[in-house]
Design a protein around this motif. Sequence first.
Motif, mmCIF file in Angstrom:
data_model
loop_
_atom_site.group_PDB
_atom_site.id
_atom_site.type_symbol
_atom_site.label_atom_id
_atom_site.label_comp_id
_atom_site.label_asym_id
_atom_site.label_seq_id
_atom_site.Cartn_x
_atom_site.Cartn_y
_atom_site.Cartn_z
ATOM 1 N N PRO A 1 0.938 -0.988 0.630
ATOM 2 C CA PRO A 1 -0.133 -0.276 0.297
ATOM 3 C C PRO A 1 0.876 0.920 0.056
ATOM 4 O O PRO A 1 2.115 1.713 1.028
ATOM 5 C CB PRO A 1 -0.676 0.073 1.451
ATOM 6 C CG PRO A 1 -0.719 -1.560 1.111
ATOM 7 C CD PRO A 1 0.389 -2.255 0.729
ATOM 8 N N GLN A 2 0.677 2.435 -1.413
ATOM 9 C CA GLN A 2 1.291 3.121 -1.399
ATOM 10 C C GLN A 2 1.784 4.409 -0.182
ATOM 11 O O GLN A 2 2.182 5.197 0.682
ATOM 12 C CB GLN A 2 1.131 4.223 -2.374
ATOM 13 C CG GLN A 2 2.012 3.896 -3.588
ATOM 14 C CD GLN A 2 1.203 4.844 -4.993
ATOM 15 O OE1 GLN A 2 1.314 5.647 -4.708
ATOM 16 N NE2 GLN A 2 1.595 3.764 -5.931
ATOM 17 N N GLU A 3 0.353 3.576 0.925
ATOM 18 C CA GLU A 3 -0.140 4.995 1.682
ATOM 19 C C GLU A 3 0.886 4.589 3.002
ATOM 20 O O GLU A 3 1.220 5.208 4.531
ATOM 21 C CB GLU A 3 -1.320 5.690 2.126
ATOM 22 C CG GLU A 3 -1.942 4.164 2.743
ATOM 23 C CD GLU A 3 -2.853 2.724 1.599
ATOM 24 O OE1 GLU A 3 -3.437 2.082 1.873
ATOM 25 O OE2 GLU A 3 -2.501 3.243 0.484
ATOM 26 N N LYS A 4 1.309 3.827 3.311
ATOM 27 C CA LYS A 4 2.005 2.934 4.417
ATOM 28 C C LYS A 4 3.292 2.392 3.901
ATOM 29 O O LYS A 4 3.841 1.847 4.543
ATOM 30 C CB LYS A 4 1.450 1.503 4.576
ATOM 31 C CG LYS A 4 0.149 1.871 5.075
ATOM 32 C CD LYS A 4 -0.067 0.685 5.874
ATOM 33 C CE LYS A 4 -1.910 0.670 6.322
ATOM 34 N NZ LYS A 4 -2.470 -0.533 6.472
ATOM 35 N N ILE A 5 4.182 3.000 2.412
ATOM 36 C CA ILE A 5 5.872 2.923 2.191
ATOM 37 C C ILE A 5 7.020 4.107 2.074
ATOM 38 O O ILE A 5 5.807 4.886 1.576
ATOM 39 C CB ILE A 5 5.487 1.690 1.312
ATOM 40 C CG1 ILE A 5 6.990 1.164 0.869
ATOM 41 C CG2 ILE A 5 4.716 2.174 0.239
ATOM 42 C CD1 ILE A 5 7.101 -0.308 0.290
ATOM 43 N N GLU A 6 7.108 4.175 2.238
ATOM 44 C CA GLU A 6 8.124 5.278 2.324
ATOM 45 C C GLU A 6 9.527 4.607 1.340
ATOM 46 O O GLU A 6 10.588 3.682 1.896
ATOM 47 C CB GLU A 6 8.533 6.218 3.086
ATOM 48 C CG GLU A 6 7.364 7.257 4.232
ATOM 49 C CD GLU A 6 7.747 7.807 5.669
ATOM 50 O OE1 GLU A 6 8.648 8.042 5.794
ATOM 51 O OE2 GLU A 6 6.573 7.998 6.232
ATOM 52 N N PHE A 7 10.475 5.412 1.561
ATOM 53 C CA PHE A 7 11.546 4.637 0.536
ATOM 54 C C PHE A 7 13.015 6.242 0.779
ATOM 55 O O PHE A 7 12.608 7.422 1.059
ATOM 56 C CB PHE A 7 12.014 5.025 -0.539
ATOM 57 C CG PHE A 7 10.299 4.568 -1.320
ATOM 58 C CD1 PHE A 7 10.848 2.671 -1.247
ATOM 59 C CD2 PHE A 7 9.507 4.717 -2.148
ATOM 60 C CE1 PHE A 7 9.783 1.740 -1.862
ATOM 61 C CE2 PHE A 7 8.633 3.533 -2.273
ATOM 62 C CZ PHE A 7 8.237 2.619 -2.252
#
Length: 388
Positions: free
Chosen positions: A75-81
Amino acid sequence: MGLLLKTLFYSSGFIIVWAMVGYPLSLKLIDRLYKGEQLKKDYSIQPTVTVMVVAHNEEKVILEKMNNILELDYPQEKIEFLVSSDNSTDRTNEIVTKFIKEHNERRIRLFEVILRKGKTNAQNEAQKTVTTEYLVMTDANAMMDKNSIKELMAAFTSNNIAYVTGRLSIVNQYVNEVSISESRYWDNDLAAREIEGRIQTITAGNGAIYACRTSDYYDFNPIQCHDSAMPLFYALQGKRAICNHDAIAYEKAGEVIKDEFNRKVRMSRIILKHILPDINILNIFKYRWFSYFYFGHRTCRYLLWLSHLIVFVTNVFLIKESWLYAVTFTAQVLFYLLGIIRGVTKANNKQLTMIYYYCMTIAAQWVGVYNTLTERTKPFWEKAESTR
């Protein structure tokens, strides 16, 4: 004197045989008898995650890596890079900065480490900026399977699981005899780790892909690496470090023997300390199977450099005792000669290459010990170009 020589000869011989043959076989037997529980996974576990990539002068692969991590199925809202650039002096920072601007809809950050102190320090510094619940760490040249984050998170099914490592899959394992030898060694090691993790806890991970809770992260000395330090640290706390080999990262093995040798020297930079880093490890009543796992998988392997020397030297003095010692001495000389012949002739022979690869590993341990004793160990290393 004779008793002392024989004691040294047989005890050192035991360490060699146990490390390379006895321990792996015993694990298979224990797994059958103990019937260790299978890995439990819960795919509903989807906490917030930061994927950290550590890079030093990785302009050759960093763009591919950036594209790779954006393709992760989570889920994009739960992942950072987060890219932690360890004082890169090539175009790494420039490439990452441009990539961030071109993908401003995603949460991507660049953390620039001012003074180069190695991978572990770069992780320590960058981790302090992480606010997500979990931290996934990966190498710049390791391409992650799109489901790898889901798989890592799904394995954190209990609070006592502090660390989960994935599986490093070698993509060039059939290129030449060097990469084949490394692949065989790695496959055997992965099999051992899987059994260790099912029964209790693994003794080492791999730097290509692994995860921990952000709250459990520990600032290790930069001379250490997470591969060996993290599982040990958590085990001594009574927590588990396990592997989920469905979380996959793809990487090239060294295709040049010099690259593999230098990598193994780097891996041996704190070999003396890790032979038995804490005497409490031997307390089987407290640490149960981990005591057995560490002695067989780590202590014995970390003693190979010394054990081979002792076996050879004591065999010289015992050779006149009986025909048995004459045979073992002849076998040792022949073994090392075959390794030298392969190194000189570069013969494309599987058996010779395996012997040569093993001898190279022992030599790398000796260099690591020498560097430690002469205080030449460094917290960083030059990457192997053949793995890029």
